[in-house]
Enzyme design. Structure first.
Site, short mmCIF file in Angstrom:
data_model
loop_
_atom_site.label_atom_id
_atom_site.label_comp_id
_atom_site.label_asym_id
_atom_site.label_seq_id
_atom_site.Cartn_x
_atom_site.Cartn_y
_atom_site.Cartn_z
N ASP A 28 3.82 58.39 -16.57
CA ASP A 28 3.82 56.98 -16.27
C ASP A 28 4.02 56.78 -14.88
O ASP A 28 3.55 57.61 -14.09
CB ASP A 28 5.12 56.48 -17.15
CG ASP A 28 6.53 57.32 -16.73
OD1 ASP A 28 6.57 57.85 -15.57
OD2 ASP A 28 7.43 57.11 -17.29
N PHE A 29 4.35 55.43 -14.70
CA PHE A 29 4.46 55.15 -12.85
C PHE A 29 5.30 56.08 -12.23
O PHE A 29 5.11 56.12 -10.99
CB PHE A 29 5.06 53.72 -12.79
CG PHE A 29 6.15 53.30 -13.26
CD1 PHE A 29 7.22 53.41 -12.28
CD2 PHE A 29 6.51 53.07 -14.78
CE1 PHE A 29 8.67 53.01 -12.58
CE2 PHE A 29 8.08 53.05 -14.94
CZ PHE A 29 8.81 53.05 -14.30
#
Length: 150
Positions: A28-29
């Site tokens: 994810d980020f």
């Protein structure tokens, strides 16, 4: 069936081990592995476990072990214990816990070194090409029988 052992992992201690590097696409980020990506790693572990045991998906579908058949995940229970992160190398470990006439129970783990990141209990159904449950051929039962070992 030609097997490239370098990318299919290896059989060990009555089960299978597949090492996987965590790439940007898996995270994810924040650089932590997105929870759904673990399903991909677990599937690769199960597929390569079968492959190294001499049971290829194409051969199953073609009926080379008896009638045409396939495996389908029926149920999965997952404990996410610790996160994997970008650039980690994790090991997916797969072992047969129990066999039935039309099902396989598998234990899977994902580790980073000795650190346990995830545990999964997987129930796999044996199905015919039309999706109906069927009995597992004896040859497949023999190959997948649980073995002792750590």
């Amino acid at each position: 069936m030609k097997i490239d052992h370098d990318i299919a992992g290896w059989l060990e201690d009555g089960g299978h081990r597949l090492d996987v590097r965590i790439y940007f696409e898996d995270t994810d980020f924040s650089g932590v592995v997105y929870h759904a990506r673990y399903l991909h790693f677990l599937e690769r572990g199960r597929s390569d476990f079968l492959r190294l045991k001499g049971i290829g998906h194409r051969q199953l579908a073609a009926g080379e072990f008896g009638a045409p058949m396939a495996f389908a995940v029926r149920r999965m229970e997952i404990d996410f214990l610790r996160p994997a992160r970008i650039d980690d190398v994790v090991s997916v470990k797969t072992r047969t816990r129990q066999l039935g006439g039309a099902r396989i129970l598998l234990d899977q783990k994902i580790l980073r070194g000795e650190e346990l990141l995830l545990e999964a209990n997987v129930k796999v159904a044996v199905i015919s090409p039309d999706g109906k449950p069927m009995r597992m051929p004896e040859r497949v039962l023999d190959v997948l029988a649980p073995q002792s070992g750590g």
